[in-house]
Design a protein around this motif. Structure first.
Motif, short mmCIF file in Angstrom:
data_model
loop_
_atom_site.label_atom_id
_atom_site.label_comp_id
_atom_site.label_asym_id
_atom_site.label_seq_id
_atom_site.Cartn_x
_atom_site.Cartn_y
_atom_site.Cartn_z
N SER A 112 0.84 -1.20 0.00
CA SER A 112 0.00 0.00 0.00
C SER A 112 0.88 1.25 0.00
CB SER A 112 -0.91 0.01 1.23
OG SER A 112 -1.88 -1.00 1.14
N ILE A 113 0.48 2.23 -0.79
CA ILE A 113 1.22 3.49 -0.89
C ILE A 113 0.22 4.63 -0.74
CG2 ILE A 113 2.62 4.95 -2.37
CD1 ILE A 113 3.56 2.39 -3.80
N ALA A 114 0.37 5.43 0.30
CA ALA A 114 -0.49 6.59 0.50
C ALA A 114 -0.06 7.71 -0.44
CB ALA A 114 -0.40 7.06 1.95
N LEU A 115 -1.01 8.29 -1.12
CA LEU A 115 -0.71 9.40 -2.03
C LEU A 115 -1.14 10.71 -1.39
CD1 LEU A 115 -1.62 7.59 -5.37
CD2 LEU A 115 0.65 8.01 -4.40
N LEU A 116 -2.42 11.00 -1.34
CA LEU A 116 -2.90 12.25 -0.74
C LEU A 116 -3.79 11.91 0.44
CD1 LEU A 116 -2.29 15.17 -1.67
CD2 LEU A 116 -4.52 15.19 -2.77
N LYS A 134 -2.59 3.80 -3.48
CA LYS A 134 -2.47 2.59 -4.27
C LYS A 134 -2.48 1.43 -3.29
CE LYS A 134 1.21 0.41 -5.35
NZ LYS A 134 0.85 -1.00 -5.03
N GLY A 135 -3.39 0.49 -3.50
CA GLY A 135 -3.51 -0.63 -2.58
C GLY A 135 -2.46 -1.70 -2.81
N SER A 136 -2.38 -2.65 -1.88
CA SER A 136 -1.42 -3.74 -2.01
C SER A 136 -1.72 -4.62 -3.22
CB SER A 136 -1.41 -4.57 -0.73
OG SER A 136 -2.70 -5.11 -0.47
N GLY A 137 -2.97 -4.59 -3.70
CA GLY A 137 -3.33 -5.29 -4.92
C GLY A 137 -3.10 -4.47 -6.17
N ASN A 138 -2.42 -3.34 -5.99
CA ASN A 138 -2.04 -2.42 -7.09
C ASN A 138 -3.21 -1.68 -7.72
OD1 ASN A 138 0.66 -3.18 -6.70
ND2 ASN A 138 0.48 -4.85 -8.18
N PHE A 139 -4.40 -1.73 -7.08
CA PHE A 139 -5.52 -0.91 -7.53
C PHE A 139 -5.36 0.51 -7.02
CE2 PHE A 139 -6.69 -2.83 -3.49
CZ PHE A 139 -7.19 -1.75 -2.77
N LEU A 140 -6.04 1.46 -7.65
CA LEU A 140 -6.10 2.84 -7.17
C LEU A 140 -7.34 2.96 -6.31
CD1 LEU A 140 -4.77 5.65 -7.31
CD2 LEU A 140 -6.18 6.12 -9.33
N GLY A 213 2.32 11.27 0.34
CA GLY A 213 3.36 10.27 0.48
C GLY A 213 3.38 9.50 1.77
N THR A 214 2.39 9.70 2.65
CA THR A 214 2.35 8.96 3.91
C THR A 214 0.94 8.87 4.45
OG1 THR A 214 3.28 8.82 6.16
CG2 THR A 214 2.78 11.02 5.32
N ALA A 215 0.63 7.75 5.11
CA ALA A 215 -0.61 7.64 5.87
C ALA A 215 -0.47 8.41 7.17
CB ALA A 215 -0.94 6.18 6.13
N GLY A 216 -1.57 8.57 7.88
CA GLY A 216 -1.57 9.40 9.07
C GLY A 216 -0.75 8.85 10.23
N ASP A 217 -0.48 7.54 10.21
CA ASP A 217 0.32 6.93 11.27
C ASP A 217 1.78 6.75 10.85
OD1 ASP A 217 0.03 4.92 9.43
OD2 ASP A 217 -0.50 3.37 10.89
N GLY A 218 2.15 7.32 9.71
CA GLY A 218 3.52 7.20 9.22
C GLY A 218 3.79 5.96 8.39
N SER A 219 2.78 5.13 8.18
CA SER A 219 2.94 3.93 7.37
C SER A 219 2.65 4.25 5.90
CB SER A 219 2.01 2.83 7.86
OG SER A 219 0.65 3.18 7.65
N ALA A 220 2.79 3.23 5.06
CA ALA A 220 2.42 3.31 3.63
C ALA A 220 3.11 4.47 2.91
CB ALA A 220 0.90 3.40 3.48
N LYS A 221 4.35 4.75 3.29
CA LYS A 221 5.09 5.82 2.62
C LYS A 221 5.41 5.42 1.17
CE LYS A 221 7.25 8.40 6.39
NZ LYS A 221 6.70 7.72 7.57
N VAL A 222 5.51 6.41 0.30
CA VAL A 222 5.89 6.12 -1.08
C VAL A 222 7.31 5.54 -1.07
CG1 VAL A 222 4.39 7.83 -2.16
CG2 VAL A 222 6.66 8.52 -1.42
#
Length: 257
Positions: A112-116, A134-140, A213-222
């Protein structure tokens, strides 16, 4: 980027626009990226204007206005607005209408990649705010958080290519508690979703400052492979024909999208 948007006839609906190839947006040094829409937004490198390890990099020629200007990331970097305003605070509420658009490359597969993002917690957490990712399944995907029936998530059937430059756009219109429309656009391919499940959307403010580029907890960074060539948000949901016009205009600078 702003001139290409103008050529597509959409300058009047630009809410914010950040361009690493425009000297008025980024002069090649410093800790701030300036909005060239005229609305006065500012993106900080990382969580503050102080130099830190969470700061993205920059590459290219000052005011090059080409495909070579970009912000770069090392897997721990992100951008953050200096503050949320009333527009950002509206993105997860009934009545919201907007389109977020990025030109970027480097989307690692299977993660998973957080965008906005404007909500606290992990990507799927039901915190008040909104996230495009972008999810772990590569969907938007897109989530509006803080809803009565948990985080309201929608996503694409098509997948985001993990290599090469991409034009990605997500448009949302939260019309009523039983009518929420989300459009997705990946390099000219359009999908639209309508969610009619009855949920109460939050009327409170977002639980995080809008970031890229990041989720609110600091995870899923680009990831370290990621590069950002342009970011803009429009103050209404664009239709497919308008996104096609933008793509045609953007191809003069980024021909591979």
């Amino acid at each position: 980027m702003k001139e290409l948007i103008k050529d597509a006839g959409l300058s009047s609906v630009v809410q914010m626009c950040f361009d690493p190839g425009d000297k008025d947006s980024y002069p090649g040094n410093g800790q701030t990226v300036f909005d060239v829409s005229g609305n006065g937004y500012q993106l900080m490198f990382g969580a503050s204007t102080a130099v830190a390890t969470d700061d993205p990099g920059w590459a290219g020629t000052v005011d090059g206005q080409s495909a070579s200007e970009m912000f770069t990331f090392d897997g721990g970097d992100f951008f953050q607005l200096t503050a949320n305003d009333s527009f950002v605070q509206s993105l997860h509420k009934v009545g919201a209408t907007f389109t977020a658009l990025i030109i970027a490359a480097g989307f690692s597969s299977g993660v998973s990649i957080a965008l906005l993002n404007s909500k606290a917690g992990a990507v799927g957490a039901n915190q008040v705010g909104s996230i495009i990712y972008k999810g772990s399944g590569n969907f938007l995907g897109a989530i509006v958080g803080g809803a009565s029936a948990a985080a309201q998530e929608v996503g694409t059937v098509q997948t985001v290519p993990t290599t090469g430059m991409q034009m990605l756009a997500v448009g949302r219109q939260l019309i009523t508690s039983t009518n929420r429309v989300t459009d997705f656009y990946i390099n000219g391919v359009w999908e639209t979703k309508t969610d009619t499940a009855s949920v109460a959307l939050s009327t409170g403010n977002a639980t995080a400052t809008l970031a890229y580029g990041t989720a609110g907890d600091g995870s899923a960074k680009v990831p370290a492979s990621h590069s950002l060539f342009g970011l803009t948000v429009f103050n209404r949901r664009l239709v497919q024909a308008e996104l096609d016009l933008l793509r045609s205009s953007f191809k003069r600078r980024w021909p591979s999208i």
